[in-house]
Design a protein around this motif. Structure first.
Motif, PDB file in Angstrom:
ATOM      1  N   PHE A   1       0.648  14.561  -8.387  1.00 19.09           N
ATOM      2  CA  PHE A   1       0.588  14.015  -6.830  1.00 19.09           C
ATOM      3  C   PHE A   1       0.859  15.060  -5.863  1.00 19.09           C
ATOM      4  CE2 PHE A   1       0.353  10.283  -4.347  1.00 19.09           C
ATOM      5  CZ  PHE A   1      -1.064   9.627  -4.909  1.00 19.09           C
TER       6      PHE A   1
ATOM      7  N   CYS B   1      -4.936   9.371  -5.509  1.00 22.59           N
ATOM      8  CA  CYS B   1      -5.011   8.990  -6.827  1.00 22.59           C
ATOM      9  C   CYS B   1      -6.053   9.327  -7.693  1.00 22.59           C
ATOM     10  CB  CYS B   1      -4.979   7.470  -6.694  1.00 22.59           C
ATOM     11  SG  CYS B   1      -6.163   6.854  -5.911  1.00 22.59           S
TER      12      CYS B   1
ATOM     13  N   VAL C   1       5.471   1.437 -10.924  1.00 24.51           N
ATOM     14  CA  VAL C   1       5.418   0.052 -10.069  1.00 24.51           C
ATOM     15  C   VAL C   1       4.504  -1.042 -10.467  1.00 24.51           C
ATOM     16  CG1 VAL C   1       5.660  -0.720  -7.664  1.00 24.51           C
ATOM     17  CG2 VAL C   1       6.900   1.302  -8.168  1.00 24.51           C
TER      18      VAL C   1
ATOM     19  N   GLY D   1      -0.513   2.108  -6.002  1.00 24.40           N
ATOM     20  CA  GLY D   1       0.615   2.836  -5.846  1.00 24.40           C
ATOM     21  C   GLY D   1       0.818   3.535  -7.294  1.00 24.40           C
ATOM     22  N   SER D   2       2.078   3.800  -7.739  1.00 24.93           N
ATOM     23  CA  SER D   2       2.260   4.378  -8.732  1.00 24.93           C
ATOM     24  C   SER D   2       2.273   3.497 -10.258  1.00 24.93           C
ATOM     25  CB  SER D   2       3.564   4.967  -8.795  1.00 24.93           C
ATOM     26  OG  SER D   2       4.758   3.819  -8.701  1.00 24.93           O
TER      27      SER D   2
ATOM     28  N   GLY E   1       8.770  -4.678  -0.966  1.00 18.97           N
ATOM     29  CA  GLY E   1       7.430  -5.131  -1.897  1.00 18.97           C
ATOM     30  C   GLY E   1       7.899  -6.210  -2.865  1.00 18.97           C
ATOM     31  N   GLU E   2       9.158  -5.863  -3.267  1.00 15.22           N
ATOM     32  CA  GLU E   2       9.465  -6.978  -4.376  1.00 15.22           C
ATOM     33  C   GLU E   2       9.395  -8.242  -3.939  1.00 15.22           C
ATOM     34  OE1 GLU E   2      12.762  -6.131  -7.134  1.00 15.22           O
ATOM     35  OE2 GLU E   2      12.359  -4.086  -6.800  1.00 15.22           O
TER      36      GLU E   2
ATOM     37  N   LYS F   1       2.332  -4.758   3.543  1.00 13.35           N
ATOM     38  CA  LYS F   1       3.540  -3.981   3.657  1.00 13.35           C
ATOM     39  C   LYS F   1       3.122  -2.382   3.403  1.00 13.35           C
ATOM     40  CE  LYS F   1       6.456  -2.302   1.007  1.00 13.35           C
ATOM     41  NZ  LYS F   1       6.670  -0.749   1.551  1.00 13.35           N
TER      42      LYS F   1
ATOM     43  N   GLN G   1       9.049  13.635  -1.935  1.00 13.22           N
ATOM     44  CA  GLN G   1       7.807  13.905  -2.649  1.00 13.22           C
ATOM     45  C   GLN G   1       7.700  15.581  -3.111  1.00 13.22           C
ATOM     46  OE1 GLN G   1       6.088  12.078  -4.223  1.00 13.22           O
ATOM     47  NE2 GLN G   1       4.152  13.041  -4.831  1.00 13.22           N
TER      48      GLN G   1
ATOM     49  N   GLU H   1       0.811  12.773 -13.712  1.00 16.08           N
ATOM     50  CA  GLU H   1       0.273  13.026 -12.494  1.00 16.08           C
ATOM     51  C   GLU H   1       1.112  13.493 -11.443  1.00 16.08           C
ATOM     52  OE1 GLU H   1       0.114   8.991 -10.206  1.00 16.08           O
ATOM     53  OE2 GLU H   1      -1.847   9.750  -9.380  1.00 16.08           O
TER      54      GLU H   1
ATOM     55  N   GLU I   1       6.947   3.118   3.297  1.00 16.87           N
ATOM     56  CA  GLU I   1       7.902   3.358   4.139  1.00 16.87           C
ATOM     57  C   GLU I   1       7.903   4.611   4.893  1.00 16.87           C
ATOM     58  OE1 GLU I   1       8.107   2.575   0.993  1.00 16.87           O
ATOM     59  OE2 GLU I   1       9.517   3.349   0.174  1.00 16.87           O
TER      60      GLU I   1
ATOM     61  N   LEU J   1      -3.821   2.271  -9.547  1.00 15.18           N
ATOM     62  CA  LEU J   1      -2.794   3.076  -9.932  1.00 15.18           C
ATOM     63  C   LEU J   1      -3.124   4.639  -9.785  1.00 15.18           C
ATOM     64  CD1 LEU J   1      -1.218   0.668 -12.616  1.00 15.18           C
ATOM     65  CD2 LEU J   1      -0.787   0.525  -9.899  1.00 15.18           C
TER      66      LEU J   1
ATOM     67  N   ILE K   1       0.714  -1.155  -0.137  1.00 12.22           N
ATOM     68  CA  ILE K   1      -0.030  -0.008   0.058  1.00 12.22           C
ATOM     69  C   ILE K   1       0.999   1.337  -0.002  1.00 12.22           C
ATOM     70  CG2 ILE K   1      -1.874  -1.123   1.103  1.00 12.22           C
ATOM     71  CD1 ILE K   1      -1.054   0.192   3.557  1.00 12.22           C
ATOM     72  N   PRO K   2       0.257   2.577  -0.493  1.00 17.85           N
ATOM     73  CA  PRO K   2       1.169   3.684  -0.514  1.00 17.85           C
ATOM     74  C   PRO K   2       0.813   4.211   0.804  1.00 17.85           C
ATOM     75  CG  PRO K   2      -1.043   3.931  -1.584  1.00 17.85           C
ATOM     76  CD  PRO K   2      -1.068   2.365  -0.968  1.00 17.85           C
ATOM     77  N   TRP K   3       1.242   5.852   0.472  1.00 24.19           N
ATOM     78  CA  TRP K   3       1.387   6.547   1.941  1.00 24.19           C
ATOM     79  C   TRP K   3       0.333   7.681   1.916  1.00 24.19           C
ATOM     80  CZ3 TRP K   3       1.844  10.897  -0.899  1.00 24.19           C
ATOM     81  CH2 TRP K   3       2.627  10.887  -1.903  1.00 24.19           C
TER      82      TRP K   3
ATOM     83  N   PHE L   1      -2.208  -4.221  -4.931  1.00 27.20           N
ATOM     84  CA  PHE L   1      -1.152  -3.141  -4.935  1.00 27.20           C
ATOM     85  C   PHE L   1      -1.842  -1.840  -5.288  1.00 27.20           C
ATOM     86  CE2 PHE L   1       1.485  -0.118  -7.334  1.00 27.20           C
ATOM     87  CZ  PHE L   1       2.617   0.170  -6.360  1.00 27.20           C
TER      88      PHE L   1
END
Ligand code: NAI
Length: 777
Positions: free
Chosen positions: A394, A297, A245, A241-242, A226-227, A190, A344, A392, A193, A264, A164-166, A239
């Protein structure tokens, strides 16, 4: 001082929310966190700092997961899964209710921690993020309760990896964990970060709720972790996020059999017509692009204003921007808080600085001296092709251009590689409801924006990803049909020598754009049956694929026809096939050397009739979302679907894919059974006599292995299905990442064509668009 003077000079005083409890909770945890695996926190290890973006202060130390941690989390989840699933829907519902209640009980702690960690205004975390997170658990507790009665043919996928994103840390966690758990899955999640703290507090809530150990596992770290999750032994990756990714994850999971949903990026249009209530539209815009500092998003980041009101609208907008209050996220009077991280902030700055076009207005506000702040920004007068109109950002940056007519508004709105959301502002309901279906987006808000609810699915089309979160449709992302699939068996073409069965030359052509077409390659191959040569078929190449896709894309009028009309045509195809049933049965038997051709033809006729029956009944829904209004979940066609048809069932495989696809308004490019292609080439004669418009069904013959790539990489193909007995899942899914088209591949498992799977096909042949329509003043 007069009352008037006081009123005019009156400013907001600070209304700070206390951070004491949240900071005390961090201290209680020792300011250091390990991972949450198998129901307990691991010892903190080497890692990184989690900082408050408003001040730069370190809030806690987090651990960077190693491969061994991810493995331990996945195996804990794997071990816990069967028991969790066997608990039954009602059993699981109790835990989900307990989590929802605990989230409610600790709502202020969560809200403050979220604002400290992410920089979002406390008003938003308190009134939007945390209540929506609770709602998601309540709603899915209900879904768990109903699973056995309402989804009797579905079962859990197993272990789900979730990344997940922030931007909405706890809310995104809830969107992922609640449906997964409700349907009997266990998870390894996850958090991003930058923002892991509320996920770790959530872990604590899981313990308090008595959730069986291993059902929820949380590992912290960056993209490398994540990977590791993506490559681990999980059954699904979810997922958010971007797009960059997301595309990488599509490639990494290709052919692995792991289910995948991607939510995304976007560059969502915010369309204001000249009859709109301008003041409301401006307040909406504040929510569209300055909510969460524009780090959303589905942010309405691309303003399109009708020409007649542009100057007045921009003037009012600039005045409103200048009155926005920016500063300490924990101040309850603040409209715009801090951007999540210096990285960011730098991205936003450099994107804006690289633009020289148009005119820029930045809100007249004093930014705090320290911390990650960026002023609300409007850039007007851009061309459609300017990078800021397409990329984008963001961040709190709105780009704006104008339009004249509704048609132009739709064209401009759809001029993007994304397709997540759109907003339409007009007092004319006819206009709004005319525009909404034409916008290429998963969500459309009418006279409102950024509305979310657990009951209304959320997700995009095009490069905004695939899959929905929330609503009934979101559940399919966490379930699979019950039963064990058999392994795929390769069907080899017949070989032989000798005289043709029929002395007349039978070289079947392909069928493209309603016409018979010779292969571009100029090559054909023989088709042998048990008793000799049955004829020849063309070997299609990349150029033939292009021609067929062009014909299918051009037949877009089909998607606008009514279900009733499509049903009539499907019945007609069924009737015409029925009239030639014996001939088709004999052809199938001659190719396969078996005696079940008649049965296959009858089943094919039934599939056509089933699809005809569904054409005007596979309806959408009206969701009872908690606003004064409704969310209309419309089922729309996916677009152009390319399918490699089953080898073993040359007619039934083709018809089973084609009929539901065209019933839902899609256009198709079908690659016939490779060893037994003649049933498909005979079948287009039926199509020719059944009023199927040119381009709606295109049929190619040739090598599946050679045609898979051009089909899956073509940018005008929206979905690719493969039921070929050559397992091409990996090849297809890798190249499908180009435009993130939907895929449905068999992953080396066999399909039982004897069973009517119409519902699965109908679902794969549709996208759900949620149109939110509030009522009243
Ligand atoms: P990101 O897509 O890199 O990060 C999202 C999550 O994916 C994080 O948990 C990250 O650790 C993880 N991740 C990163 N690389 C990965 C990989 N190779 N495999 C698996 N997981 C991986 O987003 P990022 O870098 O934080 O932000 C960059 C841009 O992405 C933003 O400027 C914005 O445009 C976009 N974005 C879009 C979001 C959305 O909701 N659509 C959310 C966050 C970012």
């Amino acid at each position: 001082m007069t009352v008037k003077e006081i009123f005019e000079t009156m400013d907001y005083g600070p209304a700070p929310e206390s951070a004491a409890e949240a900071l005390a909770w961090l201290v209680d945890q020792g300011d250091k966190f390990g991972h949450y695996i198998d129901g307990a926190f691991t010892k903190p290890g080497k890692g990184f700092d989690s900082r408050n973006p408003a001040t730069g202060e370190v809030l806690a130390k987090l651990t960077q997961a190693k491969q061994a941690d991810v493995d331990a989390a996945v195996s804990a989840a794997r071990k816990a899964q069967p028991k969790w699933e066997k608990l039954g829907g009602a059993g699981r519902a109790r835990y989900l209710y307990a989590i929802a209640r605990l989230l409610q009980k600790h709502s202020r702690l969560f809200a403050v921690l979220e604002s400290l960690d992410n920089g979002k205004p406390i008003r938003e975390s308190r009134d939007i993020d945390i209540p929506l997170a609770q709602r998601h658990f309540y709603y899915h507790a209900g879904m768990a309760q109903l699973m056995e009665s309402e989804l009797p043919d579905s079962e859990a996928l197993g272990v789900c990896g979730q990344i997940i994103p922030w931007n909405f840390p706890l809310l995104m966690l809830s969107w992922k964990i609640a449906p997964a758990l409700a349907m009997g899955n266990t998870v390894v999640l996850k958090p991003a970060e930058y923002t892991s703290l509320t996920a770790l507090l959530f872990a604590d809530i899981c313990t308090q709720a008595g959730l069986p150990k291993g059902v929820v596992n949380i590992v912290t770290g960056d993209g490398a972790v994540g990977e590791m999750i993506v490559n681990s032994d999980v059954d699904k990756i979810a997922f958010t996020g971007s797009t960059v990714v997301g595309r990488r994850i599509r490639e990494a999971t290709a052919g692995s059999g792991k289910e995948l949903t991607l939510e995304l990026g976007g560059k969502s249009a915010y369309i204001v017509f000249d009859d709109a209530d301008i003041d409301s539209a401006i307040e909406g815009l504040v929510d569209a692009i300055w909510f969460n500092q524009g780090q959303v998003c589905c942010a309405g980041s691309r303003l399109l204003v009708q020409e007649g009101i542009t100057d007045r609208f921009h003037e009012k907008l600039r005045a409103r921007m200048d009155s926005l209050r920016i500063g300490d996220p924990l101040d309850k009077c603040i409209d715009v808080g801090a951007v999540v991280d210096p990285v960011q902030l730098q991205t936003i700055k450099s994107m804006v600085e690289s633009n020289t076009a148009g005119h820029m207005h930045q809100a007249a506000c004093d930014l705090p001296a320290n911390g990650c702040y960026y002023p609300p920004t409007l850039i007007s007068g851009l061309e459609t092709s300017d990078p800021l109109m397409q990329e984008e950002i963001f961040g709190p940056v709105l780009v704006s251009s104008t339009f004249r007519t509704p048609e132009e508004a739709v064209e401009l709105a759809n001029n993007t590689r994304y397709g997540l959301a759109a907003t339409v502002w007009t007092e004319n309901v006819n206009l709004a409801l005319d525009i909404a279906p034409k916008l290429v987006a998963g969500v459309v808000w009418v006279n409102a924006t950024n509305l979310f609810d657990a009951a209304a699915g959320f997700g995009g089309v095009r490069e905004s990803g695939f899959g929905r979160e929330g609503g009934w449709e979101g559940l399919t992302a966490y379930t699979k049909p019950k039963g064990k699939a058999k392994p795929l068996a390769k069907v080899e073409a017949g070989t032989g020598e000798g005289a043709p069965v029929d002395p007349i030359d039978r070289t079947a052509k392909m069928y493209v754009g309603g016409k018979q077409a010779r292969p571009d390659s100029g090559y054909s191959k023989p088709v042998w049956g048990k008793s000799g040569l049955l004829g020849h078929v063309g070997l299609a190449n990349r150029k033939d694929v292009r021609n067929a896709v062009e014909a299918a894309a051009g037949a877009n009028g089909w998607s606008k026809t009514t279900g009733h009309l499509r049903a009539q045509i499907l019945y007609y195809i069924g009737e015409n096939l029925s009239a030639r049933a014996d001939e088709f049965a004999a052809r199938i038997d001659a190719m396969t050397g078996k005696k079940d051709g008649a049965k296959e033809v009858q089943a094919s006729i039934q599939r056509l009739f089933s699809a005809a029956a569904w054409a005007d009944k596979y309806d959408g829904q009206v969701h009872g979302v908690p606003i004064r209004g409704v969310a209309i979940a419309m089922k729309e066609s996916v677009g152009v679907i390319g399918a490699l048809c089953a080898d073993e069932a040359p007619l039934l495989g083709l018809v089973s894919a084609m009929a539901p696809a065209i019933a839902m308004g899609n256009r198709t490019v079908l690659v016939a059974s490779e060893p037994y292609p003649l049933a498909a080439t005979d079948f287009y004669q039926i199509l020719e006599t059944s009023d199927v418009p040119a381009g709606v069904v295109n049929i190619l013959t040739g090598s599946h292995a050679e045609l898979a790539k051009p089909l899956a990489s073509h940018l005008n193909v929206d979905a690719v299905w493969s039921f070929s007995s050559t397992d091409l899942s990996k090849e297809i899914e890798v190249v499908s990442a180009g435009n993130l088209k939907r895929t449905w591949v068999n992953n080396a498992t066999a399909f039982d064509w004897g069973v009517d799977h119409s519902r699965r096909f109908l679902q794969a042949a549709t996208e759900v668009k949620n149109i939110w329509v509030p009522y009243g003043e």
